[in-house]
Enzyme design. Structure first.
Site, PDB file in Angstrom:
ATOM      1  N   SER A 141       0.877  -1.175   0.000  1.00 54.58           N
ATOM      2  CA  SER A 141       0.000   0.000   0.000  1.00 54.58           C
ATOM      3  C   SER A 141       0.913   1.223   0.000  1.00 54.58           C
ATOM      4  CB  SER A 141      -0.955  -0.032   1.178  1.00 54.58           C
ATOM      5  OG  SER A 141      -0.223   0.015   2.353  1.00 54.58           O
ATOM      6  N   LEU A 142       0.372   2.384   0.241  1.00 59.69           N
ATOM      7  CA  LEU A 142       1.184   3.595   0.137  1.00 59.69           C
ATOM      8  C   LEU A 142       1.110   4.406   1.417  1.00 59.69           C
ATOM      9  CD1 LEU A 142       0.012   4.811  -3.388  1.00 59.69           C
ATOM     10  CD2 LEU A 142       2.291   3.993  -2.818  1.00 59.69           C
TER      11      LEU A 142
ATOM     12  N   GLU B 238       0.159  10.366 -10.781  1.00 59.87           N
ATOM     13  CA  GLU B 238      -1.036   9.717 -11.329  1.00 59.87           C
ATOM     14  C   GLU B 238      -2.237   9.981 -10.416  1.00 59.87           C
ATOM     15  OE1 GLU B 238      -0.020   5.556 -11.346  1.00 59.87           O
ATOM     16  OE2 GLU B 238       1.751   5.873 -12.595  1.00 59.87           O
TER      17      GLU B 238
ATOM     18  N   LYS C 126      -5.088   9.289  -8.036  1.00 61.76           N
ATOM     19  CA  LYS C 126      -5.319   8.114  -7.189  1.00 61.76           C
ATOM     20  C   LYS C 126      -6.818   7.814  -7.207  1.00 61.76           C
ATOM     21  CE  LYS C 126      -4.065   6.248  -2.709  1.00 61.76           C
ATOM     22  NZ  LYS C 126      -5.391   5.803  -2.266  1.00 61.76           N
TER      23      LYS C 126
ATOM     24  N   GLU D 102      -6.612  -0.528 -10.462  1.00 59.36           N
ATOM     25  CA  GLU D 102      -7.696  -0.178  -9.558  1.00 59.36           C
ATOM     26  C   GLU D 102      -9.020  -0.373 -10.291  1.00 59.36           C
ATOM     27  OE1 GLU D 102      -6.558   0.633  -6.659  1.00 59.36           O
ATOM     28  OE2 GLU D 102      -8.155   1.696  -5.605  1.00 59.36           O
TER      29      GLU D 102
ATOM     30  N   LYS E 198      -2.561  13.165  -0.461  1.00 63.92           N
ATOM     31  CA  LYS E 198      -3.999  13.065  -0.291  1.00 63.92           C
ATOM     32  C   LYS E 198      -4.634  14.442  -0.242  1.00 63.92           C
ATOM     33  CE  LYS E 198      -5.963   9.642   0.388  1.00 63.92           C
ATOM     34  NZ  LYS E 198      -6.085   8.557   1.333  1.00 63.92           N
TER      35      LYS E 198
ATOM     36  N   CYS F 265      -5.726  -1.624  29.378  1.00 55.02           N
ATOM     37  CA  CYS F 265      -6.187  -2.604  30.348  1.00 55.02           C
ATOM     38  C   CYS F 265      -5.081  -3.650  30.381  1.00 55.02           C
ATOM     39  CB  CYS F 265      -7.500  -3.218  29.873  1.00 55.02           C
ATOM     40  SG  CYS F 265      -7.922  -4.713  30.766  1.00 55.02           S
TER      41      CYS F 265
HETATM   42  S1  IVH Z   1       0.545   2.303  -7.006  1.00 51.33           S
HETATM   43  C1  IVH Z   1       3.457   0.175  -4.398  1.00 51.33           C
HETATM   44  N1  IVH Z   1      -0.971   3.872  -8.454  1.00 51.33           N
HETATM   45  O1  IVH Z   1      -4.094   3.164  -3.900  1.00 51.33           O
HETATM   46  C2  IVH Z   1       2.514   1.063  -5.080  1.00 51.33           C
HETATM   47  N2  IVH Z   1      -1.935   2.831  -6.564  1.00 51.33           N
HETATM   48  O2  IVH Z   1      -2.574   2.749  -1.001  1.00 51.33           O
HETATM   49  C3  IVH Z   1       1.161   0.509  -5.096  1.00 51.33           C
HETATM   50  N3  IVH Z   1      -4.287   3.307  -6.243  1.00 51.33           N
HETATM   51  O3  IVH Z   1      -5.361   0.363  -3.226  1.00 51.33           O
HETATM   52  C4  IVH Z   1       0.118   1.278  -5.669  1.00 51.33           C
HETATM   53  N4  IVH Z   1      -4.542   4.640  -7.974  1.00 51.33           N
HETATM   54  O4  IVH Z   1      -4.581   0.241  -5.752  1.00 51.33           O
HETATM   55  C5  IVH Z   1      -0.898   3.083  -7.379  1.00 51.33           C
HETATM   56  N5  IVH Z   1      -2.200   5.254  -9.825  1.00 51.33           N
HETATM   57  C6  IVH Z   1      -2.120   4.469  -8.771  1.00 51.33           C
HETATM   58  C7  IVH Z   1      -3.251   4.229  -7.943  1.00 51.33           C
HETATM   59  C8  IVH Z   1      -3.093   3.400  -6.848  1.00 51.33           C
HETATM   60  C9  IVH Z   1      -5.149   4.078  -6.934  1.00 51.33           C
HETATM   61  C10 IVH Z   1      -4.603   2.530  -5.038  1.00 51.33           C
HETATM   62  C11 IVH Z   1      -3.957   1.174  -4.969  1.00 51.33           C
HETATM   63  C12 IVH Z   1      -4.079   0.860  -3.510  1.00 51.33           C
HETATM   64  C13 IVH Z   1      -3.924   2.212  -2.884  1.00 51.33           C
HETATM   65  C14 IVH Z   1      -2.530   2.353  -2.290  1.00 51.33           C
END
Ligand code: IVH
Length: 686
Positions: free
Chosen positions: A100-101, A131, A133, A192, A332, A444
């Protein structure tokens, strides 16, 4: 590519005797044409034939396949919705993990990321690809000999679900790659899957009419659709995809991510047309700012910009942690906000005993979903915000799935409101709560607290861990309340007679559960290690530990230093592992697992020796026996480090065929130069 339409063919096929081979050739030709026109229509949005012409081709192929069913191939366009309802979704292991990122929320944070990149890459110049997202569901598509053979969800990044039949219904996913390029025939790409805003509205309108529950937002609609067991239903959901990555560059020819995306586009994949190759972080920031207002004009939800290093070579140098790459990050956009009222502040106990406050809200709609609760993080956060029951608050949904309270609307506070109280006792077991210096969490500390016990067992049984079917929240609740299990070790001594009388269990489910528990004894060592629930040790970390240690006993004997010498395992994880094994209670539970026959060890894979410890390597030129990635993995697995450029700190420069300027620099600085043979000797495992 050019195709000649040949609609006269069906009649000739009816009137003459045609050989089997000709029929097969014809079917292949029709498939090729239809695949190409699907690409023109669904991927490029630029059809070159009319719908009527397309339908004629499709009808011809269907007719042919009807008469000669043995000619049907899995990649035939007639098979997009051919599948029968599936039984379930078998697990798929991602050979290259689906990471994930990390997120950034400001210009400064993105510049900090760039600073880290710059520091690691030293003096080389690098470019970024930015790109949009897209907010959907991450999937992986695997091709063999050019044919789409396996499609899967991300799952936990290492193991996902096989959803091939459902993905085949997405017309913009090529069933057959449109290229003869050998490098591309066996690839895995990632993308995606999403549903357009319009598709989402339409779907919810239909559901409302049919009296079904509505999807909260487009992402849930896409995820829910991909989890449908019947591909015919999925086909109606109008899903789409943007492919954004390749799991692994297929050959040395592929050095740049941006170029790879162009090649993938030509091979039939749908790539976002708004992706850009940019020179530096300032250009990236401009791109992010430009898109923030413009994204609302797109037909799909965009929640940020993904920023990636373009060069695959530099990506390797930057590396990755167990869950996110160091060569990419998400920028973000600020979350969209909503206003509502806090009805109550509740405290919930997690698996590790942390007690977290939750605001129970008057339900409110926020970027398409209905929100009824929000996290308040911890007692400090409540104090900082001064949130009280009855307050009107502003909530927002950021990078996290759970929304949070960001502000109290002071003017709307009811006159008699009282500050929220931090509990002194656990809301479940009433033990006094502890708070450690420097930590915001209250805990706890009663390891037998029924809620912690439940959550630990749930975690142990979950799909990524021991995968015990039928052991979800409700059953775990009942088992603990009835006093039948006190920890996950007790699961293995349960008898069917003991659990038959539990609510909704009965004579049939009881033995099923017992056999599911017993089946779980077969899970491999790394899964057991993950299931133990050691703090900080996620799925990927558990795998890394299992790759170095061959048994729980060996791991339990190791020092934090030994553990953190594994690439990808930092000191925090290592400390946590050591602490786990110092706890008598944990050792007792492990004893129960051992007696039950779980796999607490495995055949030794590799000796723990680290012959390359603290040695820095630079690779230049092509090696014959290793790809760059393999060579890099090998160096890191033996304790060494990989660097992009030669400096005085470099210990070895590995020079293959056609070395670049790095070799000259290494010579100039007097760095030791090794050829492939010598590299092989250096990395030989003892
Ligand atoms: S690259 C190691 N590129 O964002 C890099 N992810 O937190 C992996 N996502 O659910 C992802 N658009 O599927 C990448 N242009 C994009 C993206 C993208 C959406 C989603 C990805 C994952 C989340 C990453």
């Amino acid at each position: 590519m050019h195709f000649v339409l040949c609609t006269c063919w069906v009649s000739s096929y009816n009137s003459f005797i045609v050989s089997k081979k000709d029929l097969q050739k014809k079917a292949e030709e029709l498939r090729r044409q239809i695949n190409y026109h699907d690409y023109r229509y669904y991927v490029l949005n630029d059809p070159v034939i009319s719908d009527v012409e397309y339908d004629t081709l499709m009808r011809e192929l269907k007719e042919l396949e009807k008469n000669q069913p043995e000619l049907i191939t899995p990649d035939s366009p007639t098979q997009r919705v051919g599948g029968q309802p599936t039984e379930g979704f078998p697990p798929v292991e991602h050979k290259v993990p689906m990471l994930s990122l990390d997120n950034t929320y400001s210009h400064d944070e993105l510049r900090d990321f760039d600073g880290r990149v710059k520091k690691t890459l030293e003096k080389v110049s690098y470019r970024y690809v930015a790109e949009p997202k897209v907010d959907g569901v991450a999937v992986s598509l695997k091709y063999e000999n050019g044919i789409f053979v396996l499609g899967s969800t991300r799952g936990n990044g290492v193991v996902g679900d096989d959803i091939t039949a459902n993905l085949k219904t997405i017309n913009s996913i090529p069933l057959h790659i449109l290229t003869d390029d050998k490098d591309l025939l066996n690839i895995e790409v990632r993308g995606e899957v999403y549903i357009s805003r319009a598709g989402f509205q339409r779907l919810n309108a239909e559901r409302e009419e049919e009296g079904q529950n509505l999807f909260a937002n487009p992402r849930n609609a896409a995820a829910g659709s991909l989890k449908q067991l019947n591909p015919r239903i999925v086909a109606k959901r109008r899903l789409n995809i943007f492919v954004h990555s390749i799991a692994k560059p297929p050959s040395e020819r592929f050095g740049s991510h941006y170029d790879t995306l162009q090649i993938l586009k030509e091979a039939g994949f749908r790539i976002n047309p708004h992706n850009r190759l940019l020179e530096n972080v300032e250009e990236v920031l401009r791109f992010c700012d430009d898109w923030e207002p413009n994204r609302d004009g797109l037909d799909y939800e965009v929640d940020g910009i993904v920023v990636k290093i373009d060069s695959f070579e530099y990506r390797e140098v930057l590396g990755e942690t167990t869950s996110v790459p160091r060569w990419a990050i998400a920028y973000k956009y600020p979350a969209r906000q909503a206003t509502t009222v806090v009805d109550e502040i509740k405290w919930s106990v997690g698996r590790t005993g942390v007690v977290t406050p939750i605001a129970i809200l008057k339900p409110v709609s926020l970027s398409g979903s209905t929100i009824g609760r929000a996290t308040l993080h911890n007692a400090d956060e409540i104090k900082r915000l001064d949130v009280r029951e009855g307050d009107t608050v502003i909530i927002e949904k950021g990078g996290e799935v759970i929304p949070k309270v960001v502000k109290v609307v002071a003017e709307k506070r009811p006159r008699k409101s009282k500050p929220a109280r931090t509990p002194a006792k656990c809301p479940i077991c009433s033990s006094p709560l502890a708070r450690y210096e420097g930590e915001a969490a209250i805990r706890c500390e009663n390891v037998s607290c029924p809620m912690q016990v439940r959550r630990r067992i749930e975690y142990f049984a979950c799909r990524s861990a021991m995968d015990i079917t039928g052991l979800g929240t409700v059953v775990v609740d009942q088992l603990v309340s009835a006093g039948l299990v006190k920890d996950y070790g007790d699961l293995y001594s349960l008898k069917a007679e003991q659990i038959e009388s539990l609510e909704r269990m009965g004579k049939k489910s009881a033995p099923n559960l017992i056999s599911a528990i017993s089946d779980s004894k077969e899970r491999p060592f790394d899964r057991v290690l993950f299931a133990l629930g050691i703090r900080q040790v996620g799925f990927h970390a558990a795998r890394l530990l299992a790759s170095r240690f061959s048994s729980i006993a060996e791991l339990a004997r190791s020092t934090a230093e030994e553990i953190s010498s594994i690439g990808g395992i930092g000191p925090i994880i290592a400390e946590s592992v050591v602490k786990f094994f110092q706890d008598e209670a944990n050792l007792k539970v492990i004893g129960k697992l051992r007696r039950a026959g779980l796999k607490l060890s495995q055949k030794r894979k590799r000796k723990g020796r680290l012959p390359l410890k603290n040695k820095t390597f630079v690779l230049t030129g092509a090696l014959s026996r290793y790809t760059r990635e393999q060579a890099g993995d090998l160096i890191v697995s033996l304790g060494g480090k990989l660097s992009a450029s030669v400096s005085r700190k470099t210990d070895y420069c590995v020079a293959g065929e056609n070395p670049g300027s790095k070799l000259d620099k290494a010579k100039a600085l007097g760095v030791k130069i090794v050829d492939e043979e010598e590299f092989k000797r250096l990395t030989k495992k003892s």
